[in-house]
Scaffold this motif. Structure first.
Motif, mmCIF file in Angstrom:
data_model
loop_
_atom_site.group_PDB
_atom_site.id
_atom_site.type_symbol
_atom_site.label_atom_id
_atom_site.label_comp_id
_atom_site.label_asym_id
_atom_site.label_seq_id
_atom_site.Cartn_x
_atom_site.Cartn_y
_atom_site.Cartn_z
ATOM 1 N N LYS A 1 0.833 -1.199 0.000
ATOM 2 C CA LYS A 1 0.000 0.000 0.000
ATOM 3 C C LYS A 1 0.871 1.253 0.000
ATOM 4 N N ALA B 1 -8.315 -0.182 -9.331
ATOM 5 C CA ALA B 1 -6.867 0.025 -9.338
ATOM 6 C C ALA B 1 -6.435 0.826 -10.565
ATOM 7 N N ASP C 1 -1.134 0.232 -6.218
ATOM 8 C CA ASP C 1 -2.160 -0.600 -5.603
ATOM 9 C C ASP C 1 -1.674 -2.045 -5.577
#
Length: 251
Positions: free
Chosen positions: A89, A108, A94
């Protein structure tokens, strides 16, 4: 947008390519090993975005970046959620947990399009992520669950649960004595709460306890069928894109 996929399982790579095509994202190249990726990066313009599998057939994909400098945004595709979610993260656009969900993939891609990081601010600390993969941070996992039966609250110990499964938008725990209990949770939440040494999500429908496996049988389309000790309601099949990670988990 120039996009490539680095994934050693060719069916998984093609599946991801098809899902991206539905979002009008064209994949210009699919690479399947550390060695192949290194040679490709040496002679080709680096892409805007890489979908990167962590575990390749000839080693961790991080080895690519020890040999060549890559200035591309990265979306990780991984089964190592229990070890390094926080690192992913912090260090990437992503991460997508296998099996990849189409809606999560779409989110994403939208996140990348919104952020579009420049090469200057792309600072992925692969060494920190590797450390987490090898030495996961110790954490507490769920030891029991509760469920309401009439006017009573029943406690179920994790060791008594053979598998978790989803059905008709509900999530159930199947216990070693052959009973099923409705839980107020989802399989996605359970993945974060259960010990990865004992439990593995084999498909979108099932999370199974390693101690409940009675037999493993070769199944159609390179999948595996599991026979559990007491759960016999439906076929329990390891999704094709999870077979490799499942075999690693068994070891």
């Amino acid at each position: 947008m120039n996009v490539i996929i680095i994934e050693d399982e060719k069916p998984s790579a093609r599946y991801l390519q098809r899902m991206l095509a539905k979002q009008d994202v064209n994949v210009s190249e699919m690479l399947h090993s550390v060695e192949e990726a290194v040679e490709w990066f040496k002679t080709n313009k680096h892409p805007d975005l890489i979908f990167l599998d962590i575990q390749l057939s000839d080693g961790l994909s991080f080895e690519i970046f020890n040999i060549v400098e890559v200035n591309s945004a990265i979306i990780f595709t991984t089964a190592f959620d229990e070890y390094a979610l926080q690192a992913f993260k912090l260090n990437s656009i992503d991460y997508l947990l296998k099996p990849i969900d189409e809606e999560e993939l779409q989110a994403a891609v939208k996140k990348y399009m919104f952020l579009k990081p420049s090469n200057k601010n792309l600072q992925i600390n692969f060494e920190d992520i590797k450390k987490l993969l090898v030495n996961p941070v110790e954490r507490e996992y769920k030891k029991r669950f509760t469920t309401k039966i009439g006017q009573h609250i029943k406690m179920i110990l994790v060791d008594e649960i053979e598998c978790f499964y989803s059905e008709n938008k509900g999530t159930y725990a199947h216990t070693v004595d052959g009973r099923d209990y409705l839980l107020e949770t989802t399989l996605e939440q359970l993945e974060q709460e259960l010990s990865p040494e004992l439990f593995f999500r084999i498909s979108r429908k099932y999370i199974i306890n390693i101690n409940s496996i009675k037999d493993i049988i070769s199944y159609t389309n390179s999948r595996l069928q599991l026979k559990l000790n007491s759960y016999k309601e439906q076929e329990v099949v390891v999704a094709r894109e999870r077979v490799k990670d499942f075999k690693l988990w068994l070891e």
